[in-house]
Design a protein around this motif. Sequence first.
Motif, mmCIF file in Angstrom:
data_model
loop_
_atom_site.group_PDB
_atom_site.id
_atom_site.type_symbol
_atom_site.label_atom_id
_atom_site.label_comp_id
_atom_site.label_asym_id
_atom_site.label_seq_id
_atom_site.Cartn_x
_atom_site.Cartn_y
_atom_site.Cartn_z
ATOM 1 N N THR A 1 -35.983 -37.897 55.098
ATOM 2 C CA THR A 1 -35.540 -37.786 56.496
ATOM 3 C C THR A 1 -35.042 -39.125 57.017
ATOM 4 O O THR A 1 -33.993 -39.207 57.677
ATOM 5 N N LYS A 2 -35.779 -40.201 56.722
ATOM 6 C CA LYS A 2 -35.368 -41.529 57.169
ATOM 7 C C LYS A 2 -34.019 -41.930 56.564
ATOM 8 O O LYS A 2 -33.176 -42.523 57.230
ATOM 9 N N THR A 3 -33.831 -41.601 55.285
ATOM 10 C CA THR A 3 -32.569 -41.952 54.613
ATOM 11 C C THR A 3 -31.400 -41.219 55.248
ATOM 12 O O THR A 3 -30.337 -41.804 55.501
ATOM 13 N N ARG A 4 -31.585 -39.945 55.524
ATOM 14 C CA ARG A 4 -30.523 -39.163 56.158
ATOM 15 C C ARG A 4 -30.188 -39.727 57.536
ATOM 16 O O ARG A 4 -29.018 -39.845 57.913
ATOM 17 N N ASN A 5 -31.208 -40.049 58.314
ATOM 18 C CA ASN A 5 -30.980 -40.575 59.658
ATOM 19 C C ASN A 5 -30.274 -41.929 59.610
ATOM 20 O O ASN A 5 -29.399 -42.217 60.425
ATOM 21 N N ALA A 6 -30.684 -42.764 58.632
ATOM 22 C CA ALA A 6 -30.078 -44.091 58.526
ATOM 23 C C ALA A 6 -28.608 -44.001 58.146
ATOM 24 O O ALA A 6 -27.785 -44.811 58.587
ATOM 25 N N LEU A 7 -28.267 -42.995 57.333
ATOM 26 C CA LEU A 7 -26.883 -42.837 56.898
ATOM 27 C C LEU A 7 -26.075 -41.952 57.843
ATOM 28 O O LEU A 7 -24.863 -41.813 57.678
ATOM 29 N N ALA A 8 -26.767 -41.362 58.832
ATOM 30 C CA ALA A 8 -26.119 -40.486 59.811
ATOM 31 C C ALA A 8 -25.260 -39.422 59.129
ATOM 32 O O ALA A 8 -24.076 -39.272 59.395
ATOM 33 N N MET A 9 -25.867 -38.716 58.200
ATOM 34 C CA MET A 9 -25.107 -37.727 57.452
ATOM 35 C C MET A 9 -25.989 -36.553 57.074
ATOM 36 O O MET A 9 -27.216 -36.644 57.055
#
Length: 229
Positions: A184-192
């Motif tokens: 979840t954090k990775t997705r949010n950081a990449l905004a994708m």
Amino acid sequence: MKKFLIISAFAVAVCPVLAGLSSGSDSSLFVVLAVPEPRTIAAHLVMPADFVTVPVRVSSDQKDTALAYEESRQAVDLIVQKAKANDQIRVMPGVVSLSQRESGYGFSSGSWSQPAASAEIYLLVPFTDKRNNIFDAGAEAARFVEALDFQGKTHFELGHLQLAVENPEQYRPKLLGLIADEITKTRNALAMQGNVRVEGLEKPVMVRQVDDRNVELYLGYSLSITSDK
């Protein structure tokens, strides 16, 4: 439409070998030794270790091969018996090495640089409120072995001390939850948004030593996210 494949930096290129010990007499006890390799993934769990493991190598310098075998067996039996009477020590079997000593004059004469019989047994020293680091636990194991009365030409040496965790697989659900949070954090950081692929979740839970008391538990997984742009 262009597809982007993002490989997370959480992938482990080479996983360390899992070093585990199990007891033949107590099948419910399985411990994993902490490895010194660095952790290269983000999701991990820090916790106090359960034991300090102390490998003890016993061997006999008897020139007679049969007598060397017997003395080594008696030494292992002695360690097991004394450990059963000591609620501060538990034991796990290790490797037994037997060879036949030969020389130009027969099996019972001559000189050799290696013993005919040696056996390794692991002492597990649990942590307590008063014995709360690897130094105190190692000293407890040393006192235990030094107090033993080995017979004949039997002697011992202590090996490398390591922290250990009992049945680290019990923490797999917590680790899977941490990995889900990391996705979840990775997705949010990449905004994708996109398809997430996680590999390696079937691997055993690894244990890494942090300091003289604590370990890290982790799974050697890899994460990839595919997104349409």
